[in-house]
Every structure is written in structure tokens, then in C-alpha cells.
Write a protein that holds these residues in place. Sequence first.
Motif, PDB file in Angstrom:
ATOM      1  N   PHE A 136       0.849  -1.197   0.000  1.00 48.76           N
ATOM      2  CA  PHE A 136       0.000   0.000   0.000  1.00 48.76           C
ATOM      3  C   PHE A 136       0.877   1.237   0.000  1.00 48.76           C
ATOM      4  O   PHE A 136       2.090   1.175   0.226  1.00 48.76           O
ATOM      5  CB  PHE A 136      -0.922   0.010   1.229  1.00 48.76           C
ATOM      6  N   CYS A 137       0.270   2.375  -0.268  1.00 52.37           N
ATOM      7  CA  CYS A 137       0.990   3.643  -0.217  1.00 52.37           C
ATOM      8  C   CYS A 137       0.137   4.674   0.512  1.00 52.37           C
ATOM      9  O   CYS A 137      -1.066   4.472   0.720  1.00 52.37           O
ATOM     10  CB  CYS A 137       1.375   4.134  -1.601  1.00 52.37           C
ATOM     11  N   VAL A 138       0.770   5.774   0.907  1.00 49.78           N
ATOM     12  CA  VAL A 138       0.110   6.842   1.643  1.00 49.78           C
ATOM     13  C   VAL A 138       0.310   8.140   0.871  1.00 49.78           C
ATOM     14  O   VAL A 138       1.442   8.482   0.516  1.00 49.78           O
ATOM     15  CB  VAL A 138       0.695   6.988   3.061  1.00 49.78           C
ATOM     16  N   ILE A 139      -0.766   8.854   0.602  1.00 47.19           N
ATOM     17  CA  ILE A 139      -0.701  10.085  -0.178  1.00 47.19           C
ATOM     18  C   ILE A 139      -1.503  11.169   0.525  1.00 47.19           C
ATOM     19  O   ILE A 139      -2.653  10.946   0.899  1.00 47.19           O
ATOM     20  CB  ILE A 139      -1.254   9.877  -1.611  1.00 47.19           C
ATOM     21  N   SER A 140      -0.893  12.320   0.716  1.00 47.18           N
ATOM     22  CA  SER A 140      -1.626  13.483   1.216  1.00 47.18           C
ATOM     23  C   SER A 140      -2.215  14.240   0.038  1.00 47.18           C
ATOM     24  O   SER A 140      -1.528  14.506  -0.959  1.00 47.18           O
ATOM     25  CB  SER A 140      -0.691  14.402   2.001  1.00 47.18           C
ATOM     26  N   LEU A 141      -3.494  14.595   0.151  1.00 44.45           N
ATOM     27  CA  LEU A 141      -4.161  15.344  -0.916  1.00 44.45           C
ATOM     28  C   LEU A 141      -4.046  16.854  -0.729  1.00 44.45           C
ATOM     29  O   LEU A 141      -4.579  17.610  -1.536  1.00 44.45           O
ATOM     30  CB  LEU A 141      -5.629  14.935  -1.015  1.00 44.45           C
ATOM     31  N   SER A 142      -3.354  17.296   0.312  1.00 42.87           N
ATOM     32  CA  SER A 142      -3.156  18.729   0.507  1.00 42.87           C
ATOM     33  C   SER A 142      -2.078  19.237  -0.448  1.00 42.87           C
ATOM     34  O   SER A 142      -0.971  18.681  -0.509  1.00 42.87           O
ATOM     35  CB  SER A 142      -2.737  19.023   1.948  1.00 42.87           C
ATOM     36  N   ASP A 143      -2.396  20.297  -1.182  1.00 40.44           N
ATOM     37  CA  ASP A 143      -1.419  20.872  -2.111  1.00 40.44           C
ATOM     38  C   ASP A 143      -0.779  22.145  -1.548  1.00 40.44           C
ATOM     39  O   ASP A 143      -0.229  22.949  -2.291  1.00 40.44           O
ATOM     40  CB  ASP A 143      -2.055  21.146  -3.471  1.00 40.44           C
ATOM     41  N   LEU A 144      -0.826  22.312  -0.221  1.00 40.84           N
ATOM     42  CA  LEU A 144      -0.198  23.489   0.385  1.00 40.84           C
ATOM     43  C   LEU A 144       1.320  23.424   0.262  1.00 40.84           C
ATOM     44  O   LEU A 144       1.978  24.453   0.085  1.00 40.84           O
ATOM     45  CB  LEU A 144      -0.597  23.599   1.863  1.00 40.84           C
ATOM     46  N   LEU A 145       1.895  22.234   0.369  1.00 40.84           N
ATOM     47  CA  LEU A 145       3.346  22.087   0.325  1.00 40.84           C
ATOM     48  C   LEU A 145       3.834  21.275  -0.871  1.00 40.84           C
ATOM     49  O   LEU A 145       5.032  21.235  -1.138  1.00 40.84           O
ATOM     50  CB  LEU A 145       3.838  21.420   1.621  1.00 40.84           C
ATOM     51  N   THR A 146       2.915  20.609  -1.561  1.00 41.33           N
ATOM     52  CA  THR A 146       3.269  19.773  -2.712  1.00 41.33           C
ATOM     53  C   THR A 146       2.395  20.160  -3.894  1.00 41.33           C
ATOM     54  O   THR A 146       1.172  20.245  -3.756  1.00 41.33           O
ATOM     55  CB  THR A 146       3.037  18.280  -2.385  1.00 41.33           C
ATOM     56  N   PRO A 147       2.975  20.419  -5.073  1.00 43.92           N
ATOM     57  CA  PRO A 147       2.158  20.799  -6.232  1.00 43.92           C
ATOM     58  C   PRO A 147       1.143  19.715  -6.585  1.00 43.92           C
ATOM     59  O   PRO A 147       1.456  18.519  -6.522  1.00 43.92           O
ATOM     60  CB  PRO A 147       3.192  20.971  -7.354  1.00 43.92           C
ATOM     61  N   TRP A 148      -0.069  20.142  -6.966  1.00 42.73           N
ATOM     62  CA  TRP A 148      -1.103  19.168  -7.296  1.00 42.73           C
ATOM     63  C   TRP A 148      -0.677  18.266  -8.447  1.00 42.73           C
ATOM     64  O   TRP A 148      -1.016  17.079  -8.465  1.00 42.73           O
ATOM     65  CB  TRP A 148      -2.421  19.866  -7.639  1.00 42.73           C
ATOM     66  N   GLU A 149       0.093  18.779  -9.397  1.00 41.92           N
ATOM     67  CA  GLU A 149       0.527  17.963 -10.525  1.00 41.92           C
ATOM     68  C   GLU A 149       1.323  16.742 -10.052  1.00 41.92           C
ATOM     69  O   GLU A 149       1.174  15.645 -10.603  1.00 41.92           O
ATOM     70  CB  GLU A 149       1.383  18.795 -11.486  1.00 41.92           C
ATOM     71  N   LEU A 150       2.135  16.920  -9.031  1.00 46.28           N
ATOM     72  CA  LEU A 150       2.906  15.798  -8.500  1.00 46.28           C
ATOM     73  C   LEU A 150       2.011  14.840  -7.726  1.00 46.28           C
ATOM     74  O   LEU A 150       2.148  13.610  -7.840  1.00 46.28           O
ATOM     75  CB  LEU A 150       4.023  16.322  -7.592  1.00 46.28           C
ATOM     76  N   ILE A 151       1.071  15.377  -6.957  1.00 47.19           N
ATOM     77  CA  ILE A 151       0.124  14.526  -6.231  1.00 47.19           C
ATOM     78  C   ILE A 151      -0.682  13.686  -7.207  1.00 47.19           C
ATOM     79  O   ILE A 151      -0.867  12.475  -7.017  1.00 47.19           O
ATOM     80  CB  ILE A 151      -0.809  15.387  -5.357  1.00 47.19           C
ATOM     81  N   ALA A 152      -1.170  14.323  -8.276  1.00 43.23           N
ATOM     82  CA  ALA A 152      -1.974  13.616  -9.279  1.00 43.23           C
ATOM     83  C   ALA A 152      -1.165  12.493  -9.933  1.00 43.23           C
ATOM     84  O   ALA A 152      -1.686  11.403 -10.196  1.00 43.23           O
ATOM     85  CB  ALA A 152      -2.478  14.597 -10.333  1.00 43.23           C
ATOM     86  N   LYS A 153       0.119  12.751 -10.180  1.00 42.44           N
ATOM     87  CA  LYS A 153       0.983  11.716 -10.772  1.00 42.44           C
ATOM     88  C   LYS A 153       1.119  10.531  -9.824  1.00 42.44           C
ATOM     89  O   LYS A 153       1.047   9.365 -10.254  1.00 42.44           O
ATOM     90  CB  LYS A 153       2.351  12.317 -11.081  1.00 42.44           C
TER      91      LYS A 153
END
Length: 256
Positions: A136-153
Motif C-alpha cells: 500500500f501507499c500513503v498520499i496526502s491530498l493537501s497541495d499546500l506544500l506539494t504541487p497538485w501535478e505531483l500529487i496527481a501523478k
Amino acid sequence: MNPNQRLYIIGAGPGGLEHLSPAAHAALQSCTDLAGHGLYLNLLGPLTEGKIRHKTPMGEELARGTLALDLAASGRITALISSGDAGIYGMATVVFELLARKPKPEWAEVTIEVIPGISAMQAAAARVGAPLAHDFCVISLSDLLTPWELIAKRIDLAGQGDFAVAFYNAVSNKRSWQLLEAQKTLLRYRQPETPVIVAFNVTRKGEQITVTTLGELDPEPLNMLSLVLVGNSETRRVGPWVYTPRGYHTKPELAD
């Protein structure tokens, strides 16, 4: 080195004191000062008695880490409190980033110990069974510190890799669209019937655990204290439980 120049970075668990580790208990007993967000200090209840509490608001993590290091450097045995595990979206990385980027000479004398805690995803998974029993993996959906483009990837790659996913910071008062985008992405790789667990205030007062499906996941009732666990393509329900098999069903004893 002064033994009182000590900083404990403590993962206090998801909230219930029954999930606080003996190591964390012992460290707290030895401390003179506690630094943390007010909510997390309050969750420690009687364990804060006799300690000087230094409360800082959400969003002031750098100031909180600086304060904790300064207190420890001055000879105060200090605990910096995170909920869950301090190394998972917690305060441990803040302290080390301060040491790397903005060090003070006196901080070099501080002995630092990171004490692990049970994360919210572990507590939520345990409530319903074993949904994180395989990769499994863990992903934060907050884009305050991480660009949404990277989260989406990362979400897309988690879907491709058929990972079960734990989503932290799933929604907030100002945003819910990220969870909808994550849902849309994962539906490209797995069935709408995929089990999803939504956990709110797990192990705390007002705990709510809901088992739904990926297709029916609704972000509207959720908030920043909500955690979302999405199963992989093999995750299934048995009675009230949710589990992700690891391949034991291929053993002769369990084979159909």
C-alpha cells in the motif's frame, strides 16, 4: 553533553491513550516542557500535568519546531508532540529540516530521540480488519506544500501499481475537489465496488467508521480529520470486515 538538553519527538498515536507506547509514556514522564498543537496536547490528558505546555496553532510548524529545539538547548527536557507517528506527515521532518537549513550552534548540543507512534491509517485499518495487509501507499491530498501535478501523478501511479491507498488530508473546509479527482483516477484502474473505508476521529471521542465503495465515495460530509482508505483490486469484504489478501488463497488448504 548536558543530559537535560534533550528533545523527544513523540508520535502520540491516533488519540486514545491506550494506543500510546510505553516508550512515549516514559519520555513524557521525564519531560519538563511539551510543545505541540493544542488539540494534540489536550489528547494527552493527565499526562501533561506538571508540565509547561507550549501551544502553537496549526500552520506554525516551523515556529513549533524552533521553539522545541530552543527549549531543549536551554536545558529543558522537551517533548515535541505529533499525532499518529511523528515521522508520517509529522513534526520529525520539521526538526531535521531546521537542523539542515537554519541551524543554531546551540542546537548541536541537543540529544534528539524520535519515538514512533501508531498512525491513524493503522488504527482505521484495524477497526475494519486488514485492508492494508498487502502493498500500500500513503498520499496526502493537501497541495499546500506539494504541487497538485505531483500529487496527481502519484495517485495515477498508485492506480497503475494496484496499491491500496491511504489518503491523508482528504478534504478541508476550502477544498474537496482533490478527493473527487483521486476517485476519478483510481476508477480507471479498479472496479466501482472496490471497498473504501472513511474514518473520522479514529480512537477519539466521536469516532465514526464508514465502509463504502469507490464508486459511491462522497467527499461532502468529510473534513480534515477524515482519513480515506481505498482497497486494491483484490480487497474484499467478509461479513463486517474488510481485508486485502496476500495470496494465501493459492495455498492448497484454501484453494477452491
